[in-house]
Design a protein around this motif. Structure first.
Motif, PDB file in Angstrom:
ATOM      1  N   UNK A 151       0.795  -1.143   0.098  1.00 37.37           N
ATOM      2  CA  UNK A 151       0.102  -0.125   0.102  1.00 37.37           C
ATOM      3  C   UNK A 151       0.723   1.221  -0.014  1.00 37.37           C
ATOM      4  N   UNK A 152       1.850   1.121   1.037  1.00 39.16           N
ATOM      5  CA  UNK A 152       2.694   2.459   0.709  1.00 39.16           C
ATOM      6  C   UNK A 152       3.513   2.507  -0.772  1.00 39.16           C
ATOM      7  N   UNK A 153       3.873   1.600  -1.227  1.00 40.76           N
ATOM      8  CA  UNK A 153       4.493   1.674  -2.667  1.00 40.76           C
ATOM      9  C   UNK A 153       3.573   2.299  -3.582  1.00 40.76           C
ATOM     10  N   UNK A 154       2.336   1.737  -3.481  1.00 37.19           N
ATOM     11  CA  UNK A 154       1.268   2.261  -4.345  1.00 37.19           C
ATOM     12  C   UNK A 154       0.896   3.544  -4.548  1.00 37.19           C
ATOM     13  N   UNK A 155       0.885   4.040  -3.106  1.00 39.47           N
ATOM     14  CA  UNK A 155       0.690   5.383  -2.901  1.00 39.47           C
ATOM     15  C   UNK A 155       1.906   6.411  -3.325  1.00 39.47           C
ATOM     16  N   UNK A 156       2.853   5.897  -3.178  1.00 40.45           N
ATOM     17  CA  UNK A 156       4.089   6.604  -3.649  1.00 40.45           C
ATOM     18  C   UNK A 156       4.183   6.526  -5.128  1.00 40.45           C
ATOM     19  N   UNK A 157       3.959   5.202  -5.662  1.00 41.06           N
ATOM     20  CA  UNK A 157       4.073   5.341  -7.339  1.00 41.06           C
ATOM     21  C   UNK A 157       3.073   6.452  -7.735  1.00 41.06           C
ATOM     22  N   UNK A 158       1.959   6.505  -7.155  1.00 40.95           N
ATOM     23  CA  UNK A 158       0.899   7.563  -7.599  1.00 40.95           C
ATOM     24  C   UNK A 158       1.186   8.907  -7.528  1.00 40.95           C
ATOM     25  N   UNK A 159       1.942   9.024  -6.496  1.00 40.55           N
ATOM     26  CA  UNK A 159       2.475  10.593  -6.145  1.00 40.55           C
ATOM     27  C   UNK A 159       3.388  11.254  -7.132  1.00 40.55           C
ATOM     28  N   UNK A 160       4.443  10.157  -7.409  1.00 39.72           N
ATOM     29  CA  UNK A 160       5.407  10.621  -8.390  1.00 39.72           C
ATOM     30  C   UNK A 160       4.774  10.797  -9.834  1.00 39.72           C
ATOM     31  N   UNK A 161       3.691  10.100 -10.207  1.00 35.14           N
ATOM     32  CA  UNK A 161       3.139  10.266 -11.704  1.00 35.14           C
ATOM     33  C   UNK A 161       2.554  11.342 -11.340  1.00 35.14           C
ATOM     34  N   UNK A 162       1.843  11.678 -10.428  1.00 37.51           N
ATOM     35  CA  UNK A 162       1.076  12.921 -10.520  1.00 37.51           C
ATOM     36  C   UNK A 162       1.826  14.213 -10.415  1.00 37.51           C
ATOM     37  N   UNK A 163       2.721  14.279  -9.645  1.00 33.69           N
ATOM     38  CA  UNK A 163       3.629  15.363  -9.772  1.00 33.69           C
ATOM     39  C   UNK A 163       4.375  15.562 -11.080  1.00 33.69           C
ATOM     40  N   UNK A 164       4.708  14.694 -11.767  1.00 37.78           N
ATOM     41  CA  UNK A 164       5.248  14.640 -13.182  1.00 37.78           C
ATOM     42  C   UNK A 164       4.379  15.434 -13.966  1.00 37.78           C
ATOM     43  N   UNK A 165       3.082  14.941 -13.775  1.00 38.17           N
ATOM     44  CA  UNK A 165       1.929  15.451 -14.922  1.00 38.17           C
ATOM     45  C   UNK A 165       1.968  17.133 -14.728  1.00 38.17           C
ATOM     46  N   UNK A 166       1.874  17.410 -13.016  1.00 41.60           N
ATOM     47  CA  UNK A 166       1.506  18.771 -12.641  1.00 41.60           C
ATOM     48  C   UNK A 166       2.895  19.795 -12.820  1.00 41.60           C
ATOM     49  N   UNK A 172      10.058  20.129 -14.924  1.00 47.42           N
ATOM     50  CA  UNK A 172      10.465  19.284 -14.154  1.00 47.42           C
ATOM     51  C   UNK A 172      10.108  17.761 -14.372  1.00 47.42           C
ATOM     52  N   UNK A 173      10.810  17.051 -14.123  1.00 49.67           N
ATOM     53  CA  UNK A 173      10.497  15.569 -14.277  1.00 49.67           C
ATOM     54  C   UNK A 173      10.586  14.941 -13.048  1.00 49.67           C
ATOM     55  N   UNK A 174       9.791  13.828 -12.915  1.00 44.22           N
ATOM     56  CA  UNK A 174       9.577  12.926 -11.646  1.00 44.22           C
ATOM     57  C   UNK A 174       9.450  11.556 -12.166  1.00 44.22           C
TER      58      UNK A 174
END
Length: 255
Positions: A151-166, A172-174
Motif C-alpha cells: 500500500x505504501x509503494x502504491x501510494x508513492x507510485x501514484x504521487x510521483x506520476x501525479x507530480x510529473x503531470x503537474x 520538471x521531471x519525476x
C-alpha cells in the motif's frame, strides 16, 4: 553526467544513500545529505565528499527551511531523492497484523515523500528545471506477507506520476525506481526492524539467495546498480523519461 548540478538525498546516511551520494559526486554534482543522525551522516559525507544537514524529513517546516538554505548556498536544486525508511513491518499475514503495523509505512512513507516532493517541486518549477526521484520495492504490484509495504509503494507510485503531470510543463521531471530489494544493503539490523529479529549473517545470506532466485536474471540489483541508474535518471541523458517507474527488479515483477 551531473556536472554543476545540486542534489539533495533525504535518508542519505544509509548504505543505499551512501552509494548514490558517491555516484553523484563522482558524476560532478554537489550533494547535500539529509538525515536525523549526525554521526552516520558525517561518516558518509567524509566517504563521499558530500555535505550534510541534520533534520527530520517528516518535519515539513524543517524541510522547507532546509530547501531554502540549499538554494541560498548552492543557487538551485536540480535533483531531489527520498530514501527515508518508513517503518515497514513484514512477514505476518494480514489477518494477524495490527492496524498500526499495517498503516505505519503507508502514513509515514507518503507523508515524508509528499513533504520532500512538494519542497522540490516548488523550487524546481520556479527555476524551470529539475528532477524528483523516489525508490520503492514495486510491491504495489502485489506481494504477499509484506504488510503495508504494498500500500505504501502504491501510494508513492501514484504521487510521483501525479507530480510529473503537474510540474512537467515547468520543465520538471519525476521518476521512480523499483528494486524489490537491494541485496547488499540488507543487514541483520534492517531485517530485525522489518519484523525478522534474531537473524545472523548466515541467515541474511539465505535471504539474499532467496531473492536472487526470484529474479529472471537470478541476480538481485546491487547498490552500485541502483546508484548508476539514479545517476542516469538525474542527468540530462534521460530528459525524455518522466511520469514513470523504472523496473530495476531484475525481472521479479514483469512490466
Amino acid at each position: 553526467m551531473l556536472k554543476d548540478k545540486v542534489a539533495i538525498i533525504y535518508g542519505g546516511s544509509g548504505s543505499l544513500g551512501a552509494g548514490v551520494a558517491a555516484a553523484y559526486t563522482e558524476a560532478g554534482a554537489r550533494v547535500f545529505l539529509v538525515g536525523r543522525t549526525e554521526a552516520t551522516l558525517r561518516k558518509v559525507a567524509e566517504q563521499t565528499g558530500a555535505e550534510y544537514d541534520v533534520l527530520d524529513a517528516r518535519d515539513e517546516r524543517a524541510v522547507e527551511t532546509h530547501a531554502t538554505s540549499v538554494v541560498e548556498r548552492a543557487g538551485r536544486i536540480d535533483v531531489s531523492l527520498n530514501l527515508v525508511p518508513r517503518g515497514d513491518f513484514q512477514g505476518v499475514p494480514l489477518a494477524e497484523m495490527s492496524v498500526e503495523d499495517y498503516t505505519r509505512p503507508v502514513v509515514q512513507g507518503i507523508t515524508c515523500q509528499f513533504i520532500t516532493v512538494r519542497a522540490a517541486a516548488r523550487r524546481m518549477t520556479a527555476q524551470g528545471s529539475g528532477v524528483i526521484l523516489s525508490l520503492d520495492s514495486a510491491s504495489g504490484n502485489g506481494s504477499p506477507m509484506l504488510g503495508g509495504t504494498g500500500a505504501a509503494d502504491g501510494a508513492i507510485d501514484a504521487l510521483i506520476r501525479q507530480v510529473a503531470q503537474e510540474a512537467g510543463p515547468s520543465g520538471v521531471r519525476a521518476c521512480g525506481i523499483w528494486t524489490a530489494g537491494v541485496t547488499d544493503s540488507l543487514t541483520p539490523e534492517k531485517l530485525a526492524a522489518a519484523g525478522a529479529p534474531g537473524m545472523d549473517e548466515t541467515a541474511v545470506q539465505g535471504v539474499r539467495g532467496h531473492l536472487d532466485g526470484m529474479r529472471m536474471t537470478k541476480r538481485s540489483p546491487r547498490i552500485a546498480d541502483i546508484a548508476a541508474l539514479a545517476t542516469f535518471l538525474a542527468s540530462d541523458a534521460s530528459r525524455a523519461v518522466t511520469g514513470t517507474w523504472v523496473n530495476a527488479t531484475a525481472g521479479m515483477f514483469p512490466s
